[in-house]
Design an enzyme around this catalytic site. Structure first.
Site, PDB file in Angstrom:
ATOM      1  N   SER A  68       1.046  -1.206   0.060  1.00  0.00           N
ATOM      2  CA  SER A  68      -0.047  -0.083   0.000  1.00  0.00           C
ATOM      3  C   SER A  68       0.857   1.159   0.259  1.00  0.00           C
ATOM      4  O   SER A  68       0.301   2.347  -0.080  1.00  0.00           O
ATOM      5  CB  SER A  68      -1.087  -0.018   1.138  1.00  0.00           C
ATOM      6  OG  SER A  68      -2.054  -0.883   0.977  1.00  0.00           O
ATOM      7  N   THR A  69       2.232   1.362   0.149  1.00  0.00           N
ATOM      8  CA  THR A  69       3.083   2.316  -0.131  1.00  0.00           C
ATOM      9  C   THR A  69       2.564   2.932  -1.638  1.00  0.00           C
ATOM     10  O   THR A  69       2.622   4.349  -1.710  1.00  0.00           O
ATOM     11  CB  THR A  69       4.547   2.024  -0.022  1.00  0.00           C
ATOM     12  OG1 THR A  69       4.682   1.559   1.118  1.00  0.00           O
ATOM     13  CG2 THR A  69       5.445   3.184  -0.258  1.00  0.00           C
TER      14      THR A  69
END
Length: 379
Positions: A68-69
């Site tokens: 999810s970066t």
């Protein structure tokens, strides 16, 4: 900065020492760290292995799944398109994707998708990796779903559907896929076309790191079976190393995830930390950046049960202890410990990307060490 230039300062030396220690003991497998201050690279470090079986070293250009970066990268891409008038945060999703405006979703806005208040984090309970990666089919399924809460009234992490929804909105609004847009509108202008990705093209597969589990899978499995998290992330599609290493996952452009280098994502956030411009390249206006990065939705998240504040796709500030981001900083972290953010108050950006999936902790340690060495106030 050229590929053969390494910063020489206390922050660089301190990070190099920590990474050597962690990868030497096996606590971490491969790690990259990059940081910018006031438009200049101040940390560019890496250590360990990209792949244990083949002994391939982790390098600065090794591509690493960062989960999810990548949501923050997607948020930056949307902000660029908003700045150009292609998209509007307050526009109903149905303006771009008419079929979505059904089952009580006719007034759900693009901004609500980005700040996780749209109310549609759910996936089919019997979803498999193969079904998840059939993005058109998942998008069609979401068209018929009713919101789990009144859109805009609460925050609830759209772990996978954030990416499915954005991929479809971007395609409908522009006629281009999310990976094409990322390359054309963000990565190429920043000079990181092969390092800031939502998927890995075949010609870049030799540069891709293997992911390893460092206790992250067990951490997720220990969650209570009735946890709302599992409606958004059924057990078959948990963000664990085995999923990251699948060939079909690597090849699917899904802007809920990023496959990046620390150099590339830190460079992106450096531009955002400096008002939307870096090294003479302006990505977007300061006004649009401010609109994207200000806190919009706060509270205890209905999906994952933690308090946080969301901007337009960015997590703003940090409620964790010790914090990774300062109150005015914004960015996104990923499963297994990767993170990246911009701190505009200090004109500072930071990225930690790694291929052993562990509980968070290294991120706050390294941010503290770098900020201290640079003489910046604590986060």
């Amino acid at each position: 900065m050229t590929a053969d230039t390494t910063p020489d300062n206390p922050a660089q030396r301190r990070v190099e020492a920590i990474l050597a220690e962690l990868t030497g003991t096996g606590e971490e497998t491969g790690v990259q760290v990059a940081a910018w201050l006031d438009g200049e690279v101040v940390v560019d470090a890496w250590a360990g292995r990209a792949d244990l079986a083949g002994g391939r070293p982790m390098g600065p250009e090794t591509l690493v799944p960062s989960w999810s970066t990548g949501k923050g990268v997607a948020a930056a891409l949307v902000a660029v398109l908003v700045d150009r008038g292609v998209l509007a945060y307050e526009a109903p999703v149905a303006r771009y994707w008419p079929e979505f405006g059904a089952a009580g979703k006719e007034f759900v806005t693009l901004g609500q998708v980005l700040d996780h208040t749209a109310g549609v984090p759910q996936l089919p309970t019997d979803v498999t990796p193969e079904r998840l990666l059939d993005l058109p089919a998942v998008a069609a399924w979401l068209e018929g779903q009713r919101p789990r809460w009144e859109p805009g009234s609460a925050v609830g992490y759209h772990a996978w559907t954030y990416g499915v929804l954005l991929a479809e909105i971007l395609r409908r609004a522009t006629g281009r896929t999310c990976d094409q847009l990322l390359r054309d509108e963000l990565a190429a202008p920043l000079g990181v076309s092969d390092e800031l990705l939502f998927h890995v093209p075949d010609h870049l597969l030799p540069r891709l790191a293997t992911c390893y589990d460092g206790g992250w899978a067990a951490r997720l499995e220990r969650m209570p079976a009735e946890a709302p998290f599992f409606a958004a992330v059924p057990r078959a599609v948990l963000p664990v190393a085995a999923l990251a290493n699948r060939a079909d996952f690597r090849r699917t452009p899904l802007p809920a995830n990023g496959i990046v280098t620390a150099r590339a994502v830190a460079r992106l956030y450096a531009a955002l930390a400096c008002g939307g411009e870096l090294s003479g390249v302006r990505l977007l206006s300061e006004a649009t950046l401010k609109e994207a990065a200000i806190g919009r939705a706060s509270g205890v998240d209905r999906t994952i049960g933690i308090p946080w504040t969301m901007g337009r796709g960015f997590v703003v500030g940090d409620a964790s202890s010790p914090p990774v981001r300062s109150p005015s900083a914004f960015g996104h972290s990923g499963s297994g410990g990767s993170t990246a953010f911009a701190d505009p108050a200090a004109r500072f950006s930071f990225a930690l990307i790694k291929n052993r999936m562990t509980a968070p902790g290294l991120d706050s340690r390294l941010v503290h060490e770098v900020r201290t060495a640079l003489g910046l106030a604590a986060a």
